[in-house]
Design an enzyme around this catalytic site. Sequence first.
Site, PDB file in Angstrom:
ATOM      1  N   HIS A 186      -0.224  -8.474   1.033  1.00 27.45           N
ATOM      2  CA  HIS A 186      -1.052  -7.686   0.103  1.00 27.45           C
ATOM      3  C   HIS A 186      -1.040  -8.501  -1.181  1.00 27.45           C
ATOM      4  O   HIS A 186       0.044  -8.806  -1.724  1.00 27.45           O
ATOM      5  CB  HIS A 186      -0.445  -6.295  -0.093  1.00 27.45           C
ATOM      6  CG  HIS A 186      -1.201  -5.383  -1.012  1.00 27.45           C
ATOM      7  ND1 HIS A 186      -1.662  -4.122  -0.649  1.00 27.45           N
ATOM      8  CD2 HIS A 186      -1.578  -5.534  -2.312  1.00 27.45           C
ATOM      9  CE1 HIS A 186      -2.273  -3.548  -1.675  1.00 27.45           C
ATOM     10  NE2 HIS A 186      -2.237  -4.402  -2.709  1.00 27.45           N
ATOM     11  N   ASN A 235       1.539 -16.479  -4.193  1.00 26.78           N
ATOM     12  CA  ASN A 235       1.695 -17.247  -2.962  1.00 26.78           C
ATOM     13  C   ASN A 235       0.615 -16.811  -1.970  1.00 26.78           C
ATOM     14  O   ASN A 235       0.403 -15.611  -1.773  1.00 26.78           O
ATOM     15  CB  ASN A 235       3.090 -17.014  -2.366  1.00 26.78           C
ATOM     16  CG  ASN A 235       4.188 -17.533  -3.268  1.00 26.78           C
ATOM     17  OD1 ASN A 235       4.054 -18.611  -3.844  1.00 26.78           O
ATOM     18  ND2 ASN A 235       5.264 -16.778  -3.402  1.00 26.78           N
ATOM     19  N   HIS A 264      -0.644 -10.207  -4.498  1.00 23.04           N
ATOM     20  CA  HIS A 264       0.249  -9.864  -5.618  1.00 23.04           C
ATOM     21  C   HIS A 264       0.441 -11.074  -6.510  1.00 23.04           C
ATOM     22  O   HIS A 264       0.379 -12.216  -6.058  1.00 23.04           O
ATOM     23  CB  HIS A 264       1.598  -9.332  -5.128  1.00 23.04           C
ATOM     24  CG  HIS A 264       2.294 -10.201  -4.120  1.00 23.04           C
ATOM     25  ND1 HIS A 264       1.932 -10.234  -2.802  1.00 23.04           N
ATOM     26  CD2 HIS A 264       3.327 -11.071  -4.239  1.00 23.04           C
ATOM     27  CE1 HIS A 264       2.714 -11.076  -2.141  1.00 23.04           C
ATOM     28  NE2 HIS A 264       3.569 -11.612  -3.001  1.00 23.04           N
ATOM     29  N   HIS A 296       3.158 -12.622  -9.177  1.00 22.09           N
ATOM     30  CA  HIS A 296       4.510 -12.590  -9.731  1.00 22.09           C
ATOM     31  C   HIS A 296       4.422 -12.945 -11.217  1.00 22.09           C
ATOM     32  O   HIS A 296       3.771 -13.935 -11.587  1.00 22.09           O
ATOM     33  CB  HIS A 296       5.400 -13.644  -9.066  1.00 22.09           C
ATOM     34  CG  HIS A 296       5.585 -13.500  -7.587  1.00 22.09           C
ATOM     35  ND1 HIS A 296       6.743 -12.997  -7.025  1.00 22.09           N
ATOM     36  CD2 HIS A 296       4.779 -13.821  -6.542  1.00 22.09           C
ATOM     37  CE1 HIS A 296       6.643 -13.009  -5.703  1.00 22.09           C
ATOM     38  NE2 HIS A 296       5.450 -13.520  -5.380  1.00 22.09           N
ATOM     39  N   ASP A 314      10.391  -6.698  -9.062  1.00 20.48           N
ATOM     40  CA  ASP A 314      10.684  -7.265  -7.746  1.00 20.48           C
ATOM     41  C   ASP A 314      12.093  -6.853  -7.322  1.00 20.48           C
ATOM     42  O   ASP A 314      13.033  -6.856  -8.123  1.00 20.48           O
ATOM     43  CB  ASP A 314      10.567  -8.790  -7.794  1.00 20.48           C
ATOM     44  CG  ASP A 314      10.470  -9.412  -6.412  1.00 20.48           C
ATOM     45  OD1 ASP A 314       9.399  -9.932  -6.066  1.00 20.48           O
ATOM     46  OD2 ASP A 314      11.465  -9.351  -5.660  1.00 20.48           O
ATOM     47  N   HIS A 352      -6.430  -2.880  -0.975  1.00 20.30           N
ATOM     48  CA  HIS A 352      -5.740  -3.826  -0.108  1.00 20.30           C
ATOM     49  C   HIS A 352      -6.558  -5.095   0.087  1.00 20.30           C
ATOM     50  O   HIS A 352      -7.627  -5.070   0.687  1.00 20.30           O
ATOM     51  CB  HIS A 352      -5.421  -3.220   1.270  1.00 20.30           C
ATOM     52  CG  HIS A 352      -4.689  -4.195   2.153  1.00 20.30           C
ATOM     53  ND1 HIS A 352      -3.318  -4.315   2.159  1.00 20.30           N
ATOM     54  CD2 HIS A 352      -5.158  -5.152   3.005  1.00 20.30           C
ATOM     55  CE1 HIS A 352      -2.971  -5.286   2.979  1.00 20.30           C
ATOM     56  NE2 HIS A 352      -4.075  -5.814   3.505  1.00 20.30           N
ATOM     57  N   CYS A 383       0.845  -1.207   0.000  1.00 22.03           N
ATOM     58  CA  CYS A 383       0.000   0.000   0.000  1.00 22.03           C
ATOM     59  C   CYS A 383       0.876   1.251   0.000  1.00 22.03           C
ATOM     60  O   CYS A 383       0.548   2.248  -0.659  1.00 22.03           O
ATOM     61  CB  CYS A 383      -0.946  -0.001   1.200  1.00 22.03           C
ATOM     62  SG  CYS A 383      -2.370  -1.111   1.032  1.00 22.03           S
TER      63      CYS A 383
HETATM   64  P1  5GP Z   1       5.850 -13.260  -1.655  1.00 26.71           P
HETATM   65  O1  5GP Z   1       7.024 -13.945  -1.009  1.00 26.71           O
HETATM   66  O2  5GP Z   1       4.959 -12.616  -0.616  1.00 26.71           O
HETATM   67  O3  5GP Z   1       5.084 -14.116  -2.620  1.00 26.71           O
HETATM   68  O4  5GP Z   1       6.465 -12.124  -2.566  1.00 26.71           O
HETATM   69  C1  5GP Z   1       6.805 -10.872  -2.067  1.00 26.71           C
HETATM   70  C2  5GP Z   1       7.807 -10.295  -3.033  1.00 26.71           C
HETATM   71  O5  5GP Z   1       7.963  -8.919  -2.753  1.00 26.71           O
HETATM   72  C3  5GP Z   1       9.210 -10.920  -2.938  1.00 26.71           C
HETATM   73  O6  5GP Z   1       9.553 -11.507  -4.175  1.00 26.71           O
HETATM   74  C4  5GP Z   1      10.106  -9.748  -2.560  1.00 26.71           C
HETATM   75  O7  5GP Z   1      11.366  -9.788  -3.201  1.00 26.71           O
HETATM   76  C5  5GP Z   1       9.277  -8.550  -3.008  1.00 26.71           C
HETATM   77  N1  5GP Z   1       9.524  -7.352  -2.244  1.00 26.71           N
HETATM   78  C6  5GP Z   1       9.542  -7.244  -0.884  1.00 26.71           C
HETATM   79  N2  5GP Z   1       9.774  -5.962  -0.527  1.00 26.71           N
HETATM   80  C7  5GP Z   1       9.907  -5.255  -1.685  1.00 26.71           C
HETATM   81  C8  5GP Z   1      10.165  -3.871  -1.944  1.00 26.71           C
HETATM   82  O8  5GP Z   1      10.315  -3.036  -1.053  1.00 26.71           O
HETATM   83  N3  5GP Z   1      10.241  -3.500  -3.254  1.00 26.71           N
HETATM   84  C9  5GP Z   1      10.085  -4.410  -4.263  1.00 26.71           C
HETATM   85  N4  5GP Z   1      10.199  -3.932  -5.527  1.00 26.71           N
HETATM   86  N5  5GP Z   1       9.835  -5.713  -4.053  1.00 26.71           N
HETATM   87  C10 5GP Z   1       9.754  -6.129  -2.774  1.00 26.71           C
HETATM   88 ZN    ZN Z   2      -1.790  -3.294   1.231  1.00 26.48          ZN
END
Ligand code: 5GP
Ligand code: ZN
Length: 113
Positions: free
Chosen positions: A97, A86, A99, A101, A30, A46, A7
């Site tokens: 939040h 995930n 997302h 990939h 990422d 959100h 957010c």
């Molecule tokens: P998850 O593990 O929740 O499926 O994916 C979260 C993703 O967010 C991870 O791949 C991580 O590298 C990315 N991520 C976490 N913090 C940040 C950030 O501050 N900026 C960016 N661009 N990516 C982030």
């Molecule tokens: Zn959020």
Amino acid sequence: MTDCLFCKIIAGEIPTSKVYEDEFCYAFKDINPQAPVHILVIPKKHLASVDEIDCENSIYVSKIFQVIPSIAKNAGLLNGYRVVSNCGDDACQSVKHLHFHILGGRQLSGEMA
Ligand code: 5GP
Ligand code: ZN
């Protein structure tokens, strides 16, 4: 949500490499890429995860999937890509939040998990 990292990214409080934005979603690179192209697409509303998608908010998911093909093509992913979300602890969701990939730019593993 004030304490949500994504957010804050949508609000412009944390800088990112933005690749796309519209009324419904925001897409950015990422910070820790796991493939040559690794883009995150997030709804501007959100939602904690896939678990919170319902009839009222699924327009955000629909809109995201309508733009994923052009985001992927603009990133050079002309030979395919993977879309992953995930959800929860067993899936190692680290940011609560919703997302998606987008991963590609090389031959990806045939293993999903
Ligand atoms: P998850 O593990 O929740 O499926 O994916 C979260 C993703 O967010 C991870 O791949 C991580 O590298 C990315 N991520 C976490 N913090 C940040 C950030 O501050 N900026 C960016 N661009 N990516 C982030
Ligand atoms: Zn959020």
